[in-house]
Design an enzyme around this catalytic site. Structure first.
Site, PDB file in Angstrom:
ATOM      1  N   CYS A   1      35.324  25.135  71.648  1.00 40.63           N
ATOM      2  CA  CYS A   1      34.606  24.280  72.524  1.00 40.63           C
ATOM      3  C   CYS A   1      35.558  23.371  73.171  1.00 40.63           C
ATOM      4  O   CYS A   1      36.566  23.008  72.743  1.00 40.63           O
ATOM      5  CB  CYS A   1      33.663  23.211  71.718  1.00 40.63           C
ATOM      6  SG  CYS A   1      32.909  21.812  72.645  1.00 40.63           S
TER       7      CYS A   1
ATOM      8  N   CYS B   1      34.481  26.679  79.844  1.00 41.24           N
ATOM      9  CA  CYS B   1      33.445  26.218  78.572  1.00 41.24           C
ATOM     10  C   CYS B   1      33.153  27.415  78.354  1.00 41.24           C
ATOM     11  O   CYS B   1      32.896  28.376  78.965  1.00 41.24           O
ATOM     12  CB  CYS B   1      32.333  25.475  79.378  1.00 41.24           C
ATOM     13  SG  CYS B   1      30.913  25.353  78.180  1.00 41.24           S
TER      14      CYS B   1
END
Length: 270
Positions: free
Chosen positions: A75, A188
């Protein structure tokens, strides 16, 4: 005790880390993987830094208790805060942001675009780290408020592709046409899951998936430490989630993951 067959941990706020797990299965197919997706608290980019740290440490304890030999922070939002929790783990912790910056530093490009969550964008972690590793490169960062959530909801669903591409255009047109970036870092881990959509919209734009560099880095580390899993056949992939088990099982199949099990895990409620 860590051994060759100990799993490699992968943590993410949702299913975005599936892109990292997929690259691991493709590039290091014999390794066992342990995945934690905190989908119940998705999206992390809409939380404060202190909230993100609290939720992250919940996942770190999970991984530490299960004896992972390395941890991949899949992440980007969590990766931006890595200096505040890296010492919580007894094993090496690899950041997807560091991997992305390493990949870009090796490329013959000048103007680098980065798309990410708004939180990642606000920390300037990509421009700062790329600037340290490759000061000759110019970085243009852009935060996408809704894209990760749209990918989470629509990945693998033909009916959802139009809304994904509309959001991509809204966020990327200026980077491509005004700033004329030479490449784009997918900042991302949800975004590589829609790389085909991006290629459809911007066919000449090279994309940087930090997961490729992560697999190379962890592979070199395990080679150096004698921790390469030399078992025959495909390694295992056990997925834990604070969201829907059925949804994770279905979406893992849609992105091409070879899954051993998908299990529910209690959510950490803020």
């Amino acid at each position: 005790m860590v051994t060759k067959t100990s799993p490699i941990g992968v943590i993410d706020s949702g299913i975005g880390g599936f892109s990292v797990a997929l690259k691991m299965q493709q590039m290091l197919p014999h390794e066992n993987l342990l995945y934690f997706g905190d989908g119940g608290n998705m999206p992390y980019g809409n939380h404060t830094a202190d909230e993100i740290l609290t939720m992250t440490r919940y996942m770190l304890r999970f991984m530490e208790e299960r004896g992972v030999k390395a941890l991949l922070v899949a992440c980007n939002t969590i990766s931006c805060l890595i200096d505040r929790y890296r010492d919580d783990m007894s094993c090496p912790v690899l950041s997807v942001v560091e991997a992305g910056a390493d990949a870009v530093s090796q490329m013959a490009v000048h103007k680098v675009g980065v798309i990410s969550t708004c939180f990642t964008h606000s920390t300037r972690c990509y421009p700062d780290l790329i600037g340290k590793k490759a000061p000759d490169k110019e970085v243009v960062s852009h935060g996408c408020p809704d894209l990760a959530k749209l990918v989470e909801a629509n990945v693998g669903d033909p009916k959802g592709q139009e809304v994904i591409e509309e959001d991509l255009k809204k966020n990327m047109d200026e980077l491509v046409h005004k700033h004329k970036i030479d490449c784009c870092v997918l900042g991302c881990t949800h975004y590589p899951l829609v790389s085909e959509n991006i290629n459809h919209l911007y066919p000449e734009l090279p994309l940087v998936d930090p997961a490729v560099q992560m697999a190379k880095t962890i592979g070199a580390y395990m080679e150096e430490k004698g921790l390469v899993n030399d078992q025959p056949g495909q390694g295992t992939l056990d997925i834990y989630t604070t969201a829907s088990v059925e949804e994770y099982r279905e979406k893992a199949a849609k992105v091409g993951l070879k899954v051993t099990s998908v299990q529910d895990y209690p959510i950490f409620k803020l």
